[in-house]
Design a protein around this motif. Sequence first.
Motif, PDB file in Angstrom:
ATOM      1  N   TRP B  57     -14.773 -16.716 -92.643  1.00 24.88           N
ATOM      2  CA  TRP B  57     -14.846 -15.428 -93.056  1.00 24.88           C
ATOM      3  C   TRP B  57     -13.208 -14.552 -92.274  1.00 24.88           C
ATOM      4  O   TRP B  57     -13.502 -13.746 -93.316  1.00 24.88           O
ATOM      5  CB  TRP B  57     -15.310 -15.583 -91.834  1.00 24.88           C
ATOM      6  CG  TRP B  57     -17.263 -15.490 -91.896  1.00 24.88           C
ATOM      7  CD1 TRP B  57     -17.703 -16.939 -92.699  1.00 24.88           C
ATOM      8  CD2 TRP B  57     -18.089 -14.532 -91.644  1.00 24.88           C
ATOM      9  NE1 TRP B  57     -18.711 -16.980 -92.425  1.00 24.88           N
ATOM     10  CE2 TRP B  57     -19.642 -15.753 -91.827  1.00 24.88           C
ATOM     11  CE3 TRP B  57     -18.688 -13.653 -91.097  1.00 24.88           C
ATOM     12  CZ2 TRP B  57     -20.656 -14.836 -92.251  1.00 24.88           C
ATOM     13  CZ3 TRP B  57     -20.018 -13.058 -90.637  1.00 24.88           C
ATOM     14  CH2 TRP B  57     -21.083 -14.020 -91.771  1.00 24.88           C
ATOM     15  N   SER B  60     -11.004 -14.638 -95.366  1.00 27.35           N
ATOM     16  CA  SER B  60     -11.602 -13.990 -96.899  1.00 27.35           C
ATOM     17  C   SER B  60     -11.325 -12.180 -96.283  1.00 27.35           C
ATOM     18  O   SER B  60     -11.227 -11.700 -97.594  1.00 27.35           O
ATOM     19  CB  SER B  60     -13.365 -14.258 -97.210  1.00 27.35           C
ATOM     20  OG  SER B  60     -13.088 -16.172 -97.100  1.00 27.35           O
ATOM     21  N   ALA B  61     -12.020 -12.198 -95.613  1.00 26.69           N
ATOM     22  CA  ALA B  61     -11.854 -10.354 -95.042  1.00 26.69           C
ATOM     23  C   ALA B  61     -10.652 -10.181 -95.125  1.00 26.69           C
ATOM     24  O   ALA B  61     -10.738  -8.794 -95.843  1.00 26.69           O
ATOM     25  CB  ALA B  61     -11.969 -10.064 -93.475  1.00 26.69           C
ATOM     26  N   PRO B  73     -12.379  -0.161 -93.486  1.00 23.86           N
ATOM     27  CA  PRO B  73     -11.652  -1.367 -92.927  1.00 23.86           C
ATOM     28  C   PRO B  73     -11.824  -0.353 -91.078  1.00 23.86           C
ATOM     29  O   PRO B  73     -11.781  -0.277 -90.664  1.00 23.86           O
ATOM     30  CB  PRO B  73     -10.521  -2.356 -93.409  1.00 23.86           C
ATOM     31  CG  PRO B  73     -10.559  -2.741 -94.058  1.00 23.86           C
ATOM     32  CD  PRO B  73     -10.526  -1.038 -94.982  1.00 23.86           C
ATOM     33  N   VAL B  86      -7.728  -2.609 -87.156  1.00 22.44           N
ATOM     34  CA  VAL B  86      -7.872  -3.459 -88.664  1.00 22.44           C
ATOM     35  C   VAL B  86      -7.586  -5.171 -87.934  1.00 22.44           C
ATOM     36  O   VAL B  86      -9.037  -5.723 -88.613  1.00 22.44           O
ATOM     37  CB  VAL B  86      -7.291  -3.135 -89.668  1.00 22.44           C
ATOM     38  CG1 VAL B  86      -8.065  -3.979 -90.866  1.00 22.44           C
ATOM     39  CG2 VAL B  86      -7.904  -2.243 -90.113  1.00 22.44           C
ATOM     40  N   LEU B  89     -10.514  -5.982 -86.220  1.00 15.27           N
ATOM     41  CA  LEU B  89     -11.853  -6.461 -87.337  1.00 15.27           C
ATOM     42  C   LEU B  89     -11.579  -8.022 -87.571  1.00 15.27           C
ATOM     43  O   LEU B  89     -13.409  -8.158 -88.141  1.00 15.27           O
ATOM     44  CB  LEU B  89     -11.954  -5.152 -88.457  1.00 15.27           C
ATOM     45  CG  LEU B  89     -13.500  -5.223 -88.671  1.00 15.27           C
ATOM     46  CD1 LEU B  89     -14.205  -4.637 -87.832  1.00 15.27           C
ATOM     47  CD2 LEU B  89     -13.316  -3.946 -89.633  1.00 15.27           C
ATOM     48  N   TYR B  90     -10.520  -8.379 -87.991  1.00 13.05           N
ATOM     49  CA  TYR B  90     -10.187  -9.711 -89.249  1.00 13.05           C
ATOM     50  C   TYR B  90     -10.697 -11.097 -88.312  1.00 13.05           C
ATOM     51  O   TYR B  90     -11.652 -11.600 -88.067  1.00 13.05           O
ATOM     52  CB  TYR B  90      -9.130  -9.806 -89.593  1.00 13.05           C
ATOM     53  CG  TYR B  90      -8.245  -9.056 -90.391  1.00 13.05           C
ATOM     54  CD1 TYR B  90      -9.354  -8.856 -92.041  1.00 13.05           C
ATOM     55  CD2 TYR B  90      -6.809  -8.374 -90.424  1.00 13.05           C
ATOM     56  CE1 TYR B  90      -9.077  -8.047 -92.631  1.00 13.05           C
ATOM     57  CE2 TYR B  90      -6.873  -7.773 -91.590  1.00 13.05           C
ATOM     58  CZ  TYR B  90      -7.730  -7.733 -92.840  1.00 13.05           C
ATOM     59  OH  TYR B  90      -6.806  -6.685 -93.720  1.00 13.05           O
ATOM     60  N   THR B  93     -14.249 -10.341 -87.195  1.00 10.72           N
ATOM     61  CA  THR B  93     -15.129 -11.421 -88.147  1.00 10.72           C
ATOM     62  C   THR B  93     -14.922 -12.747 -88.241  1.00 10.72           C
ATOM     63  O   THR B  93     -15.641 -12.843 -88.347  1.00 10.72           O
ATOM     64  CB  THR B  93     -14.741 -10.468 -89.895  1.00 10.72           C
ATOM     65  OG1 THR B  93     -14.854  -9.333 -89.264  1.00 10.72           O
ATOM     66  CG2 THR B  93     -15.731 -11.175 -90.947  1.00 10.72           C
ATOM     67  N   LEU B  95     -15.084 -14.529 -85.537  1.00 10.49           N
ATOM     68  CA  LEU B  95     -15.518 -14.924 -84.672  1.00 10.49           C
ATOM     69  C   LEU B  95     -16.695 -15.086 -84.804  1.00 10.49           C
ATOM     70  O   LEU B  95     -17.548 -16.225 -84.372  1.00 10.49           O
ATOM     71  CB  LEU B  95     -15.196 -14.508 -82.790  1.00 10.49           C
ATOM     72  CG  LEU B  95     -14.217 -13.886 -82.464  1.00 10.49           C
ATOM     73  CD1 LEU B  95     -14.218 -13.383 -81.601  1.00 10.49           C
ATOM     74  CD2 LEU B  95     -13.848 -15.385 -82.026  1.00 10.49           C
ATOM     75  N   ILE B  96     -17.149 -14.341 -85.362  1.00 14.72           N
ATOM     76  CA  ILE B  96     -18.426 -14.494 -86.315  1.00 14.72           C
ATOM     77  C   ILE B  96     -18.919 -15.551 -86.837  1.00 14.72           C
ATOM     78  O   ILE B  96     -19.930 -16.531 -87.175  1.00 14.72           O
ATOM     79  CB  ILE B  96     -19.038 -13.042 -86.934  1.00 14.72           C
ATOM     80  CG1 ILE B  96     -19.577 -11.785 -85.674  1.00 14.72           C
ATOM     81  CG2 ILE B  96     -20.584 -13.384 -87.294  1.00 14.72           C
ATOM     82  CD1 ILE B  96     -19.980 -10.973 -85.163  1.00 14.72           C
TER      83      ILE B  96
END
Lengths: 808, 114
Positions: B57, B60-61, B73, B86, B89-90, B93, B95-96
């Motif tokens: 994730w 890819s982000a 972003p 940002v 934010l990576y 993402t 972690l999710i």
Amino acid sequence: MKFIKSIIPLILAILVTIGWDNSWGTIPPFGKLLSPYHGFWINAEMAGSEEMSEEELNIPGLLKPVKIVYDEMAIPHIFAENDHDLFLAQGYVTAKDRLWQMEFQTHFAGGRISEIVGEKGLASDQFQRRMGSVYGAEQSFDGMKQDPQAKVALEAYSDGINAYIASLSERELPLEYKLLNYKPEPWTPIKSALFLKNMSFVLASGTDDLKMTNILRQYGREVAEDLFPNYPFEESPIIPSGTPVDFKPVPIPAAPKDFIGLGSAMQTPEKDPNIGSNNWAVSGNKTVSGMPILANDPHLTLSLPSIWYQVQLVAPGVNVYGSTMPGTPNVITGFNKNIAWGVTNVGSDVLDWYQVKFKDASKLEYWHDGQWKKTKLRIETFKIKGKKDFVDTVFFTHHGPVVYLSHEKAFKTNIPVGHALRWIAHEKSQELTTFYRLNRAKNYTDYAEALRYFSAPAQNFVFASNEGDIALWVNGKFPLKSKLQGKYLMDGTDAAADWKGFIPQAHNPHVKNPARGFVSSANQFSTDPSYPYYLGWQYAPSERGRRINERLSAMQKVTIDSLRGLQNDNFNIRARKLLPLLMRSVKSNNQALGVLKGWNLLNAPESIGATIFETWVLNLQAALWDDEFAADEKVPMNRPAIDRMIHLIEHEANARWWDNVKTKGQKETMDQIISASFQATVDTLVKHHGPMGPAWAWYKHKQTGVRHLIPGMDALSRLNIPIGGGGSIVNAATTKTGPSWRFIVELSKTGNPKAYGVYPGGQSGNPGSVHYDDLIDTWAKGELRPLLFLESANQSSSRIRKSITLSN
Amino acid sequence: MQSNTIRIIILIIVGALAGLYLPWYAMGIQAGVLAYLLKFPVKNSFSIGFISGLLLWGGSAWWLNFSNPSALPVRMATLLPLQGNVALLYVVTGLIGGILLGFWTMAGARLRQN
């Protein structure tokens, strides 16, 4: 036990998956939203390259292939072989850039926001539907369909939007659907009618009748009429005084009996929108080129995605460029080879309230004209996200819907309870026919013919043609009223108070080729009091109109660029009159007073004088009026207009209104009130911005922002934009409203009009696109972009970036 | 004989394919199915899934924004709210994705061991 232990991780995995697949309150579905393969990440759009790209798409329903070329601002130029394909392609490309906005705005208009946001949207939804928004759209849709060309346009436009929706996979949905976790539904032609009706909501739903009745009850008719006069002290009406009347007026109905209604009391807060617009056309004998030049800037709530969407529409019989409103076919304001037109709002009174007397609690009958008449019931069903449906019954008298029953609480403070609403927006209408014909108009005759179909919201249609004509019609359907009918709440039992038909359209105020060499409008009074009909007692303040007329009278050798200068004019005509009057009363050596003395009267972005003056006016209004007119929040009243306040300062220094009635045993003078309000102004500004300095700059104080349509989405908005102007300034940028589309067109004998335009946003509704907000800086600087007007699909231009062929 | 590195690589490759063609949660489910079929050891199963998801994730982000930079972003990192950061934010993402694949991998491994 062992089994239970081994399925615990599975249960956890399933819970996490379900948890992140759904939204919880305002928390978005994190899994779906953040997935790099499904979520927002893939909404990022590649910045346009200089390379020309070509694409072919299959669109069901097209009769012939359609070619679309996009220019460097991502504006589509559509070339079709017939009307049907033209509108289908318009629907398709508009949806491609603006689908979420189109659907959200029509959901709002139709009172369906609670389907997306849940119960918190219900009060707004109920208000929309009680005001008859859906009822009005149904009426208007019936009217539109009677014109076969408009019917084709509506249906093909709808098919185009649906072709785009059908082509979308879930992961390709616009960002907002992912954030709010829902999916688009199919478009229907009535949504276009809903959108147009919503423009009446935005522009022609202002109503002060309740507040005026509260004033009437408190202070009597003499005071009400003195403080709220029916024509301003300073005005420069849209139709110049002395313009000959070219029709024989029909008889004016007799006035109803004097009536003092119950008024009413409510507590919910409400904000007054600052919405208006400018337009003008200058005749060829005042321009350098010898050809007419037309300019327009409609002022609306500044929003992202932009309210406007530029497009060029070309098919046999039409080649038009201009701004469209996502949700409706045709160009709304723009130009073709021969003519140009633009609009500003008419502030006439087309909305009235009638106090209803029901026979009993069942509300099935009401008293009117000496007899009990039957109410009609309309059932409205609200689907609420996460809740059971809510079913509401709306009672209609022959006037219209009873928006709130007398025991209910209104959604806004200016809406009376226990009254029926009579509103022009409920009439059957054919606005689309007007735009269809304007798009194809070749001369003044075509323009005047097109306007005959337009009902609401009434607009000042400015016009110029390459035959050299300029004109302006104050146009719409206006109720035929007795003088001042509907200034106050009316008696619903009195048949004499009913609307008695409409002013014949040919009698609407109009002017063609006036001697002064220009026509203009800025929402001020349509005419001077010599006009034979009554249109309304209150229009937008006259400052913008007076400034525009003053400048256009003085200007010679007009060019596109000098008119661009006028669109961005920051001169504060109110301060020119008011500031010297105020200065007489203030004795102080304050630094702020020194700044005001040296101020050049321009509301320039960096101006500190503008900040002090504008804040002072607000404080003075509050100090002068609020003790009498905002004493009880349950009895909302209007403040007298600025124009009336200036008259009071100039001529009525001893009026009773100067005394603050809240201070017992003390009598304040005019000088004291003005001085104290100045001190309060300085204190407030110091409190908010610190000691006087660059932080007091007008733009920093005013905080103009272009905000995303979802309230509170600052991350998708542009805030604190460095732009001057203000509500009473020609450059009408306020905190939340402003010039939503500025354009200027110079016509040409040979059919090559020169046009420039800009709006505060961009073509794309996608926050992941460079074209989401790429025009805002140009707009704030007061610059315009040249608009590309193509002759044919094959014309070459260095500005073309992309070409798409649509075929069945 | 599988090493954990190979397991992680398998989860990332199949996860990416699932992401491209199936709904988002298929990226989690595939990890569960593979852990079951390929008999992932229960010990470290969460970590194997977590690292796979984090890399899949987050990586890819990062790749999407690197190959196709846009203002989005930053806007989303302001919205969420991560102060417009940002890089953060990576991480979020990642972690999710990590938690999703972690639980599913553990679930698959556990069921198999049973």
